[in-house]
Design a protein around this motif. Structure first.
Motif, PDB file in Angstrom:
ATOM      1  N   PRO A 169      53.337  52.685  47.964  1.00  0.00           N
ATOM      2  CA  PRO A 169      51.934  52.273  47.851  1.00  0.00           C
ATOM      3  C   PRO A 169      51.803  50.811  48.291  1.00  0.00           C
ATOM      4  CG  PRO A 169      52.741  53.184  45.766  1.00  0.00           C
ATOM      5  CD  PRO A 169      53.905  53.073  46.685  1.00  0.00           C
ATOM      6  N   TYR A 170      50.612  50.423  48.774  1.00  0.00           N
ATOM      7  CA  TYR A 170      50.470  49.081  49.339  1.00  0.00           C
ATOM      8  C   TYR A 170      50.752  47.986  48.333  1.00  0.00           C
ATOM      9  CZ  TYR A 170      45.703  48.410  47.450  1.00  0.00           C
ATOM     10  OH  TYR A 170      44.610  48.242  46.640  1.00  0.00           O
ATOM     11  N   ARG A 171      50.505  48.221  47.046  1.00  0.00           N
ATOM     12  CA  ARG A 171      50.796  47.189  46.048  1.00  0.00           C
ATOM     13  C   ARG A 171      52.303  46.914  45.961  1.00  0.00           C
ATOM     14  NH1 ARG A 171      45.981  49.216  43.824  1.00  0.00           N
ATOM     15  NH2 ARG A 171      44.656  47.540  43.020  1.00  0.00           N
ATOM     16  N   LEU A 172      53.105  47.970  45.973  1.00  0.00           N
ATOM     17  CA  LEU A 172      54.561  47.786  45.914  1.00  0.00           C
ATOM     18  C   LEU A 172      55.108  47.234  47.225  1.00  0.00           C
ATOM     19  CD1 LEU A 172      55.783  50.926  43.936  1.00  0.00           C
ATOM     20  CD2 LEU A 172      55.675  48.551  43.181  1.00  0.00           C
ATOM     21  N   ALA A 173      54.553  47.696  48.345  1.00  0.00           N
ATOM     22  CA  ALA A 173      54.982  47.159  49.637  1.00  0.00           C
ATOM     23  C   ALA A 173      54.682  45.665  49.704  1.00  0.00           C
ATOM     24  CB  ALA A 173      54.291  47.897  50.778  1.00  0.00           C
ATOM     25  N   ARG A 174      53.525  45.257  49.206  1.00  0.00           N
ATOM     26  CA  ARG A 174      53.156  43.841  49.207  1.00  0.00           C
ATOM     27  C   ARG A 174      54.036  43.051  48.254  1.00  0.00           C
ATOM     28  NH1 ARG A 174      53.079  40.239  51.723  1.00  0.00           N
ATOM     29  NH2 ARG A 174      52.060  38.388  51.039  1.00  0.00           N
ATOM     30  N   LEU A 175      54.422  43.662  47.127  1.00  0.00           N
ATOM     31  CA  LEU A 175      55.303  42.987  46.180  1.00  0.00           C
ATOM     32  C   LEU A 175      56.678  42.722  46.800  1.00  0.00           C
ATOM     33  CD1 LEU A 175      55.568  41.895  43.293  1.00  0.00           C
ATOM     34  CD2 LEU A 175      56.348  44.163  42.614  1.00  0.00           C
ATOM     35  N   LEU A 190      48.626  34.124  44.523  1.00  0.00           N
ATOM     36  CA  LEU A 190      48.275  34.540  45.879  1.00  0.00           C
ATOM     37  C   LEU A 190      48.585  36.017  46.117  1.00  0.00           C
ATOM     38  CD1 LEU A 190      49.386  31.380  47.865  1.00  0.00           C
ATOM     39  CD2 LEU A 190      47.059  32.147  47.398  1.00  0.00           C
ATOM     40  N   TYR A 191      49.604  36.551  45.434  1.00  0.00           N
ATOM     41  CA  TYR A 191      49.881  37.987  45.538  1.00  0.00           C
ATOM     42  C   TYR A 191      48.689  38.802  45.044  1.00  0.00           C
ATOM     43  CZ  TYR A 191      51.445  42.562  43.996  1.00  0.00           C
ATOM     44  OH  TYR A 191      51.522  43.911  43.772  1.00  0.00           O
ATOM     45  N   PHE A 192      48.162  38.432  43.880  1.00  0.00           N
ATOM     46  CA  PHE A 192      47.023  39.175  43.339  1.00  0.00           C
ATOM     47  C   PHE A 192      45.796  39.027  44.235  1.00  0.00           C
ATOM     48  CE2 PHE A 192      49.562  38.862  39.398  1.00  0.00           C
ATOM     49  CZ  PHE A 192      49.663  40.214  39.137  1.00  0.00           C
ATOM     50  N   ALA A 193      45.607  37.841  44.784  1.00  0.00           N
ATOM     51  CA  ALA A 193      44.495  37.656  45.727  1.00  0.00           C
ATOM     52  C   ALA A 193      44.712  38.519  46.965  1.00  0.00           C
ATOM     53  CB  ALA A 193      44.387  36.184  46.126  1.00  0.00           C
ATOM     54  N   ASN A 194      45.939  38.553  47.455  1.00  0.00           N
ATOM     55  CA  ASN A 194      46.268  39.325  48.649  1.00  0.00           C
ATOM     56  C   ASN A 194      46.053  40.821  48.412  1.00  0.00           C
ATOM     57  OD1 ASN A 194      47.436  40.109  51.130  1.00  0.00           O
ATOM     58  ND2 ASN A 194      48.812  38.364  51.040  1.00  0.00           N
ATOM     59  N   VAL A 195      46.536  41.340  47.291  1.00  0.00           N
ATOM     60  CA  VAL A 195      46.371  42.759  46.982  1.00  0.00           C
ATOM     61  C   VAL A 195      44.893  43.112  46.822  1.00  0.00           C
ATOM     62  CG1 VAL A 195      46.801  44.484  45.175  1.00  0.00           C
ATOM     63  CG2 VAL A 195      48.669  43.100  46.026  1.00  0.00           C
ATOM     64  N   THR A 196      44.140  42.242  46.190  1.00  0.00           N
ATOM     65  CA  THR A 196      42.705  42.481  46.034  1.00  0.00           C
ATOM     66  C   THR A 196      42.020  42.511  47.395  1.00  0.00           C
ATOM     67  OG1 THR A 196      42.718  41.431  43.856  1.00  0.00           O
ATOM     68  CG2 THR A 196      40.595  41.608  44.962  1.00  0.00           C
ATOM     69  N   LEU A 197      42.374  41.585  48.265  1.00  0.00           N
ATOM     70  CA  LEU A 197      41.778  41.565  49.604  1.00  0.00           C
ATOM     71  C   LEU A 197      42.194  42.782  50.430  1.00  0.00           C
ATOM     72  CD1 LEU A 197      42.074  37.790  50.505  1.00  0.00           C
ATOM     73  CD2 LEU A 197      39.987  39.091  50.121  1.00  0.00           C
ATOM     74  N   ILE A 198      43.447  43.220  50.295  1.00  0.00           N
ATOM     75  CA  ILE A 198      43.874  44.423  51.003  1.00  0.00           C
ATOM     76  C   ILE A 198      43.028  45.613  50.542  1.00  0.00           C
ATOM     77  CG2 ILE A 198      45.758  46.097  51.285  1.00  0.00           C
ATOM     78  CD1 ILE A 198      47.698  43.714  51.145  1.00  0.00           C
ATOM     79  N   GLY A 199      42.838  45.727  49.232  1.00  0.00           N
ATOM     80  CA  GLY A 199      42.000  46.803  48.704  1.00  0.00           C
ATOM     81  C   GLY A 199      40.573  46.708  49.210  1.00  0.00           C
ATOM     82  N   LEU A 200      40.028  45.500  49.281  1.00  0.00           N
ATOM     83  CA  LEU A 200      38.666  45.302  49.780  1.00  0.00           C
ATOM     84  C   LEU A 200      38.566  45.684  51.245  1.00  0.00           C
ATOM     85  CD1 LEU A 200      35.755  44.148  49.516  1.00  0.00           C
ATOM     86  CD2 LEU A 200      36.718  41.940  50.162  1.00  0.00           C
ATOM     87  N   PHE A 201      39.484  45.197  52.069  1.00  0.00           N
ATOM     88  CA  PHE A 201      39.435  45.507  53.498  1.00  0.00           C
ATOM     89  C   PHE A 201      39.665  46.998  53.757  1.00  0.00           C
ATOM     90  CE2 PHE A 201      40.795  40.894  54.309  1.00  0.00           C
ATOM     91  CZ  PHE A 201      39.483  40.502  54.484  1.00  0.00           C
ATOM     92  N   HIS A 202      40.525  47.622  52.957  1.00  0.00           N
ATOM     93  CA  HIS A 202      40.747  49.060  53.107  1.00  0.00           C
ATOM     94  C   HIS A 202      39.507  49.836  52.661  1.00  0.00           C
ATOM     95  CE1 HIS A 202      43.032  52.664  53.650  1.00  0.00           C
ATOM     96  NE2 HIS A 202      42.893  53.024  52.383  1.00  0.00           N
ATOM     97  N   TRP A 203      38.860  49.385  51.609  1.00  0.00           N
ATOM     98  CA  TRP A 203      37.628  50.010  51.123  1.00  0.00           C
ATOM     99  C   TRP A 203      36.525  49.919  52.175  1.00  0.00           C
ATOM    100  CZ3 TRP A 203      32.887  47.703  49.544  1.00  0.00           C
ATOM    101  CH2 TRP A 203      32.016  48.559  48.878  1.00  0.00           C
ATOM    102  N   ILE A 204      36.480  48.791  52.890  1.00  0.00           N
ATOM    103  CA  ILE A 204      35.490  48.611  53.957  1.00  0.00           C
ATOM    104  C   ILE A 204      35.740  49.593  55.098  1.00  0.00           C
ATOM    105  CG2 ILE A 204      34.761  46.994  55.769  1.00  0.00           C
ATOM    106  CD1 ILE A 204      35.046  44.754  53.724  1.00  0.00           C
ATOM    107  N   GLY A 205      36.991  50.019  55.269  1.00  0.00           N
ATOM    108  CA  GLY A 205      37.285  50.994  56.303  1.00  0.00           C
ATOM    109  C   GLY A 205      38.423  50.628  57.228  1.00  0.00           C
TER     110      GLY A 205
END
Length: 190
Positions: free
Chosen positions: A46-52, A89-104
């Motif tokens: 999952p992207y959260r673990l990959a980012r970790l 910054l990890y939490f900010a990054n994961v949140t932004l990844i989720g936002l950008f993925h949600w956008i499409g």
């Protein structure tokens, strides 16, 4: 241009050079980190673990590279702050990844876009919290970190949990009932 003494004030020219060094080092560390992220996604994480995993590699490589090359600073005693900054910054990054993925955006492209957005924040946080002369006190850094984490957590919650229209309808009915406006038998709040 020689090496600046610790504690010396930097002019705009030196800040620009420091930022350019940060970008070069950051691009190298980001390439390694993004390759780790993409490899993790390709293996099915999952992207959260990959980012970790990418964060762990980025911290290991970035601490020495940023400290010695980009900021030309002594590294002794700075690793806990470096790890704390990158945790935020990890939490900010994961949140932004989720936002950008949600956008499409594709999850790979979302990770790249999030890294681009987080890079200036990383520079500012490291410049002012980690390599500042004189450095901020641990208490100030802790309070700022907690505030940043709370803000990021709030944004993450807002992006992950949906609020449905019927919840607003039910709340409106509760208030209408409290004001005595609901008169029919089946019109009261649940």
């Amino acid at each position: 241009m020689g090496r600046l003494a610790f504690g010396a004030r930097l002019g705009p020219h030196e800040v620009r050079h420091k930022f350019l060094r940060f970008l070069l080092v950051g691009a190298s560390v980001s390439a390694i980190s993004y390759a780790t992220y993409a490899l993790g996604l390709a293996t099915g994480l999952p992207y959260r673990l990959a980012r970790l995993g990418a964060l762990a590699i980025g911290i290991a490589v970035g601490f020495v590279a940023h400290g010695r090359v980009a900021f030309m600073a002594r590294l002794q005693g700075r690793f806990p702050r470096f790890a704390a900054i990158w945790t935020v910054l990890y939490f900010a990054n994961v949140t932004l990844i989720g936002l950008f993925h949600w956008i499409g955006l594709d999850i790979y492209l979302a990770g790249l876009c999030a890294a681009i957005v987080v890079a200036p924040a990383a520079f500012l946080l490291q410049r002012h919290l980690l390599y500042a002369d004189p450095p901020l006190r641990a208490q100030q850094v802790f309070i700022l970190g907690v505030l940043l984490l709370l803000g990021i957590a709030r944004l993450d919650l807002a992006l992950r949990f949906e609020v449905n229209w019927d919840e607003f309808l039910n709340l409106a009915m509760v208030h209408s009932h409290a004001r005595g406006e609901l008169r029919d038998v089946l019109q009261t709040a649940f």
